[in-house]
Scaffold this motif. Structure first.
Motif, PDB file in Angstrom:
ATOM      1  N   PHE A 166       0.818  -1.208   0.000  1.00  0.00           N
ATOM      2  CA  PHE A 166       0.000   0.000   0.000  1.00  0.00           C
ATOM      3  C   PHE A 166       0.855   1.262   0.000  1.00  0.00           C
ATOM      4  CE2 PHE A 166      -2.673  -3.313   1.938  1.00  0.00           C
ATOM      5  CZ  PHE A 166      -3.674  -3.330   0.977  1.00  0.00           C
ATOM      6  N   ILE A 167       2.005   1.219   0.668  1.00  0.00           N
ATOM      7  CA  ILE A 167       2.930   2.358   0.609  1.00  0.00           C
ATOM      8  C   ILE A 167       3.462   2.508  -0.812  1.00  0.00           C
ATOM      9  CG2 ILE A 167       5.066   3.346   1.512  1.00  0.00           C
ATOM     10  CD1 ILE A 167       4.592   1.782   4.095  1.00  0.00           C
ATOM     11  N   ASN A 168       3.891   1.382  -1.392  1.00  0.00           N
ATOM     12  CA  ASN A 168       4.352   1.426  -2.785  1.00  0.00           C
ATOM     13  C   ASN A 168       3.266   1.959  -3.704  1.00  0.00           C
ATOM     14  OD1 ASN A 168       6.845   0.284  -2.130  1.00  0.00           O
ATOM     15  ND2 ASN A 168       6.153  -1.816  -2.523  1.00  0.00           N
ATOM     16  N   GLY A 169       2.026   1.533  -3.455  1.00  0.00           N
ATOM     17  CA  GLY A 169       0.921   1.922  -4.316  1.00  0.00           C
ATOM     18  C   GLY A 169       0.638   3.415  -4.282  1.00  0.00           C
ATOM     19  N   VAL A 170       0.676   4.005  -3.087  1.00  0.00           N
ATOM     20  CA  VAL A 170       0.428   5.443  -2.978  1.00  0.00           C
ATOM     21  C   VAL A 170       1.500   6.227  -3.729  1.00  0.00           C
ATOM     22  CG1 VAL A 170       0.378   7.398  -1.376  1.00  0.00           C
ATOM     23  CG2 VAL A 170      -0.858   5.285  -0.825  1.00  0.00           C
ATOM     24  N   LEU A 171       2.753   5.825  -3.578  1.00  0.00           N
ATOM     25  CA  LEU A 171       3.832   6.506  -4.284  1.00  0.00           C
ATOM     26  C   LEU A 171       3.706   6.323  -5.793  1.00  0.00           C
ATOM     27  CD1 LEU A 171       6.753   5.637  -1.843  1.00  0.00           C
ATOM     28  CD2 LEU A 171       5.560   7.840  -2.079  1.00  0.00           C
ATOM     29  N   ALA A 172       3.207   5.155  -6.208  1.00  0.00           N
ATOM     30  CA  ALA A 172       2.985   4.925  -7.643  1.00  0.00           C
ATOM     31  C   ALA A 172       1.885   5.834  -8.178  1.00  0.00           C
ATOM     32  CB  ALA A 172       2.625   3.459  -7.888  1.00  0.00           C
ATOM     33  N   VAL A 173       0.857   6.111  -7.369  1.00  0.00           N
ATOM     34  CA  VAL A 173      -0.205   7.031  -7.783  1.00  0.00           C
ATOM     35  C   VAL A 173       0.358   8.439  -7.981  1.00  0.00           C
ATOM     36  CG1 VAL A 173      -2.328   8.180  -7.026  1.00  0.00           C
ATOM     37  CG2 VAL A 173      -2.071   5.709  -6.730  1.00  0.00           C
ATOM     38  N   PHE A 190       8.791  13.071  -1.730  1.00  0.00           N
ATOM     39  CA  PHE A 190       9.932  12.664  -0.912  1.00  0.00           C
ATOM     40  C   PHE A 190      10.487  13.839  -0.107  1.00  0.00           C
ATOM     41  CE2 PHE A 190      10.886   9.106  -4.179  1.00  0.00           C
ATOM     42  CZ  PHE A 190      10.077   8.221  -3.480  1.00  0.00           C
ATOM     43  N   GLN A 191      10.491  15.025  -0.702  1.00  0.00           N
ATOM     44  CA  GLN A 191      10.963  16.210   0.016  1.00  0.00           C
ATOM     45  C   GLN A 191      10.072  16.504   1.225  1.00  0.00           C
ATOM     46  OE1 GLN A 191      10.998  19.117  -3.146  1.00  0.00           O
ATOM     47  NE2 GLN A 191      13.167  18.774  -3.618  1.00  0.00           N
ATOM     48  N   LEU A 192       8.771  16.337   1.045  1.00  0.00           N
ATOM     49  CA  LEU A 192       7.845  16.553   2.153  1.00  0.00           C
ATOM     50  C   LEU A 192       8.079  15.525   3.272  1.00  0.00           C
ATOM     51  CD1 LEU A 192       4.521  17.253   0.214  1.00  0.00           C
ATOM     52  CD2 LEU A 192       5.805  18.878   1.604  1.00  0.00           C
ATOM     53  N   LEU A 193       8.348  14.308   2.879  1.00  0.00           N
ATOM     54  CA  LEU A 193       8.589  13.258   3.875  1.00  0.00           C
ATOM     55  C   LEU A 193       9.908  13.478   4.605  1.00  0.00           C
ATOM     56  CD1 LEU A 193       7.274  10.302   1.732  1.00  0.00           C
ATOM     57  CD2 LEU A 193       6.359  10.979   3.951  1.00  0.00           C
ATOM     58  N   GLY A 194      10.915  14.006   3.902  1.00  0.00           N
ATOM     59  CA  GLY A 194      12.195  14.323   4.527  1.00  0.00           C
ATOM     60  C   GLY A 194      12.904  13.135   5.115  1.00  0.00           C
ATOM     61  N   ASP A 195      12.779  11.974   4.462  1.00  0.00           N
ATOM     62  CA  ASP A 195      13.367  10.749   5.005  1.00  0.00           C
ATOM     63  C   ASP A 195      13.715   9.817   3.850  1.00  0.00           C
ATOM     64  OD1 ASP A 195      13.909   8.294   6.271  1.00  0.00           O
ATOM     65  OD2 ASP A 195      12.534   8.772   7.926  1.00  0.00           O
ATOM     66  N   LYS A 196      14.989   9.493   3.705  1.00  0.00           N
ATOM     67  CA  LYS A 196      15.463   8.665   2.595  1.00  0.00           C
ATOM     68  C   LYS A 196      14.853   7.271   2.603  1.00  0.00           C
ATOM     69  CE  LYS A 196      18.440  11.470   0.554  1.00  0.00           C
ATOM     70  NZ  LYS A 196      18.281  11.872  -0.863  1.00  0.00           N
ATOM     71  N   ARG A 197      14.371   6.822   3.768  1.00  0.00           N
ATOM     72  CA  ARG A 197      13.815   5.470   3.848  1.00  0.00           C
ATOM     73  C   ARG A 197      12.628   5.275   2.908  1.00  0.00           C
ATOM     74  NH1 ARG A 197      11.323   4.655   8.538  1.00  0.00           N
ATOM     75  NH2 ARG A 197      11.129   6.907   8.874  1.00  0.00           N
ATOM     76  N   PHE A 198      11.923   6.353   2.630  1.00  0.00           N
ATOM     77  CA  PHE A 198      10.740   6.234   1.794  1.00  0.00           C
ATOM     78  C   PHE A 198      11.076   6.154   0.309  1.00  0.00           C
ATOM     79  CE2 PHE A 198       9.169   8.154   5.705  1.00  0.00           C
ATOM     80  CZ  PHE A 198       8.072   7.349   5.975  1.00  0.00           C
ATOM     81  N   GLU A 199      12.317   6.365  -0.038  1.00  0.00           N
ATOM     82  CA  GLU A 199      12.705   6.367  -1.443  1.00  0.00           C
ATOM     83  C   GLU A 199      13.046   4.982  -1.965  1.00  0.00           C
ATOM     84  OE1 GLU A 199      15.474   9.450  -2.480  1.00  0.00           O
ATOM     85  OE2 GLU A 199      14.724  10.793  -0.898  1.00  0.00           O
ATOM     86  N   ARG A 200      12.981   4.001  -1.103  1.00  0.00           N
ATOM     87  CA  ARG A 200      13.225   2.628  -1.560  1.00  0.00           C
ATOM     88  C   ARG A 200      11.895   1.887  -1.654  1.00  0.00           C
ATOM     89  NH1 ARG A 200      13.029  -0.778   3.011  1.00  0.00           N
ATOM     90  NH2 ARG A 200      13.157   0.348   5.008  1.00  0.00           N
ATOM     91  N   SER A 201      11.878   0.810  -2.408  1.00  0.00           N
ATOM     92  CA  SER A 201      10.665   0.020  -2.547  1.00  0.00           C
ATOM     93  C   SER A 201      10.446  -0.820  -1.289  1.00  0.00           C
ATOM     94  CB  SER A 201      10.778  -0.893  -3.773  1.00  0.00           C
ATOM     95  OG  SER A 201       9.600  -1.645  -3.943  1.00  0.00           O
ATOM     96  N   PHE A 202       9.217  -0.972  -0.894  1.00  0.00           N
ATOM     97  CA  PHE A 202       8.870  -1.763   0.276  1.00  0.00           C
ATOM     98  C   PHE A 202       8.455  -3.167  -0.149  1.00  0.00           C
ATOM     99  CE2 PHE A 202       8.315   2.666   1.226  1.00  0.00           C
ATOM    100  CZ  PHE A 202       8.862   2.809   2.492  1.00  0.00           C
ATOM    101  N   VAL A 203       8.726  -4.133   0.692  1.00  0.00           N
ATOM    102  CA  VAL A 203       8.345  -5.518   0.397  1.00  0.00           C
ATOM    103  C   VAL A 203       6.823  -5.625   0.508  1.00  0.00           C
ATOM    104  CG1 VAL A 203       8.615  -7.927   1.058  1.00  0.00           C
ATOM    105  CG2 VAL A 203      10.544  -6.334   1.286  1.00  0.00           C
ATOM    106  N   SER A 204       6.183  -6.066  -0.544  1.00  0.00           N
ATOM    107  CA  SER A 204       4.727  -5.962  -0.659  1.00  0.00           C
ATOM    108  C   SER A 204       3.964  -6.521   0.537  1.00  0.00           C
ATOM    109  CB  SER A 204       4.250  -6.649  -1.936  1.00  0.00           C
ATOM    110  OG  SER A 204       4.643  -5.923  -3.070  1.00  0.00           O
ATOM    111  N   PHE A 205       4.281  -7.737   0.959  1.00  0.00           N
ATOM    112  CA  PHE A 205       3.494  -8.328   2.039  1.00  0.00           C
ATOM    113  C   PHE A 205       4.257  -8.408   3.353  1.00  0.00           C
ATOM    114  CE2 PHE A 205       0.232  -9.027  -0.969  1.00  0.00           C
ATOM    115  CZ  PHE A 205      -0.923  -9.126  -0.218  1.00  0.00           C
TER     116      PHE A 205
END
Length: 210
Positions: free
Chosen positions: A37-44, A58-73
């Protein structure tokens, strides 16, 4: 993945209201959601605004962790999911016209992401694409997707139902989008959803179709 700081204020998007903002501080560390769902929102965000919009998010989030893909399940903190929704809704709101319209669109997108997964395809198979059966499977779908909340569905006729959400961290408009997308996936004609708040984290939805 743990929460660090709230979405930043480095761009004009940060000043835009978000339907999700009131929920930022409410999830506890034990509340989790699947990475798809995190991946999906970023894809939108990327779909509607391209790489520039994604960079702004990503600038609003201010955290590099969000710039990587998350494991789906795999499970991630719901607090981080809400942070992503806040940032995404701020970036996308000029396109959709209001915080609620943006949340409704993002809610619908989460359904499409889930239905594209193996669990979602299984749900579609079990329901036979029938609206009432699709709605009846919402509680089990949410249990597969997140660790928090309780959902109940009570049929009120062949083409209507009442859906109740308890201890849920999404705004009414988001869940309206979820329910509309569920009905649309089952090819229900003229789906309608009317929502009402029962408390900060509780809500109820009258759902009908033709």
């Amino acid at each position: 993945m743990s929460s660090s700081k709230p979405p930043g204020t480095s761009s004009g998007a940060a000043e835009r209201p978000s339907a999700y903002a009131r929920y930022l501080t409410l999830p506890t560390p034990s509340d989790t959601v699947r990475g798809l769902f995190i991946n999906g929102v970023l894809a939108v965000v990327r779909h509607h605004g391209g790489d520039a919009a994604l960079k702004e998010c990503f600038q609003l989030l201010g955290d590099k962790r969000f710039e990587r893909s998350f494991v789906s399940f795999s499970s991630y903190p719901t607090a981080d999911f809400v942070r992503v929704l806040v940032a995404a809704s701020q970036v996308l709101s000029p396109q959709f016209g209001s915080p609620d319209a943006t949340a409704r669109h993002l809610g619908a997108a989460t359904v499409r992401d889930f239905l594209d997964s193996m669990a979602g395809k299984t749900l579609m198979l079990l329901s036979g694409g029938e609206p009432q059966k699709m709605l009846a499977n919402i509680p089990s779908a949410y249990r597969a997707a997140s660790s928090f909340g309780e959902r109940t569905v009570v049929a009120k006729g062949e083409k209507s139902a009442v859906v109740t959400f308890k201890h849920d961290f999404m705004p009414l408009a988001h869940t309206e989008g979820v329910l509309l997308a569920v009905l649309q996936a089952s090819h229900a004609r003229n789906p309608q959803v009317r929502s009402r708040s029962l408390g900060t984290l509780d809500s109820e939805y009258d759902v009908s179709w033709e």
